[in-house]
Write an enzyme that holds these catalytic residues in place. Structure first.
Site, PDB file in Angstrom:
ATOM      1  N   CYS A 133       0.869  -1.167   0.000  1.00  0.00           N
ATOM      2  CA  CYS A 133       0.000   0.000   0.000  1.00  0.00           C
ATOM      3  C   CYS A 133       0.912   1.224   0.000  1.00  0.00           C
ATOM      4  O   CYS A 133       2.022   1.160   0.535  1.00  0.00           O
ATOM      5  CB  CYS A 133      -0.912  -0.010   1.221  1.00  0.00           C
ATOM      6  SG  CYS A 133      -2.308   1.101   1.052  1.00  0.00           S
ATOM      7  N   CYS A 176      -5.008   0.773  -3.252  1.00  0.00           N
ATOM      8  CA  CYS A 176      -4.650   2.171  -3.006  1.00  0.00           C
ATOM      9  C   CYS A 176      -3.873   2.780  -4.169  1.00  0.00           C
ATOM     10  O   CYS A 176      -3.181   3.773  -4.004  1.00  0.00           O
ATOM     11  CB  CYS A 176      -3.870   2.289  -1.707  1.00  0.00           C
ATOM     12  SG  CYS A 176      -2.547   1.097  -1.550  1.00  0.00           S
ATOM     13  N   CYS A 221       3.006  -3.073  -8.068  1.00  0.00           N
ATOM     14  CA  CYS A 221       4.210  -3.872  -7.850  1.00  0.00           C
ATOM     15  C   CYS A 221       4.882  -4.080  -9.194  1.00  0.00           C
ATOM     16  O   CYS A 221       4.201  -4.180 -10.208  1.00  0.00           O
ATOM     17  CB  CYS A 221       3.841  -5.256  -7.312  1.00  0.00           C
ATOM     18  SG  CYS A 221       3.345  -5.288  -5.613  1.00  0.00           S
TER      19      CYS A 221
END
Length: 137
Positions: A11, A85, A89
């Protein structure tokens, strides 16, 4: 890399949702699963309302510190879970990517964080079951 499956929760600030998810996974899976959490723009501290909400269920995250997301953390993880959020990645082959969307606890009091905590627990319980029965890949 360990022989145990590993999960990375991501996040942006690594201060609320990802910290609660990592704590739930560590609590529910014990040492059967490696747990990591990180964020692209880590905050200074873990959200105090998240700390209190987790304390209420017997899990202490008060000593946790937000950590920066690295490619190494993704490489060392089997499952990468973004927490809805807007964080991303690095996409690497052989990883499972999930995007969970619990509400953001930033700026909320503990009363409002409790349902978020409980939603994350349910998601983590399902993930533990998937990993335990080998259906996470």
């Amino acid at each position: 890399m360990s022989d145990k499956p590993s999960v990375l929760f991501v996040c942006v600030h690594n201060a609320g949702r990802s910290q609660m998810a990592a704590a739930w996974l560590a609590h529910l899976a014990g040492d059967r699963i490696e747990v990591r959490s990180a964020g692209s723009d880590p905050g200074d501290d873990v959200n105090p309302a998240a700390v209190e909400a987790m304390r209420e269920v017997g899990i202490d995250i008060s000593a946790e510190v937000p950590k920066r997301l690295t490619v190494d953390a993704v490489q060392e993880s089997d499952v990468c879970v973004t927490m809805g959020c807007g964080d991303t990645c690095p996409i690497l082959p052989g990883k499972r990517y999930l995007d969970w969307r619990p509400a953001d606890p930033a700026g909320l009091g503990v009363e409002a964080v409790r349902p978020i905590r409980d939603e994350i627990r349910v998601l983590v319980e399902d993930l533990v079951e998937q990993i335990t029965y080998g259906t996470y890949t």
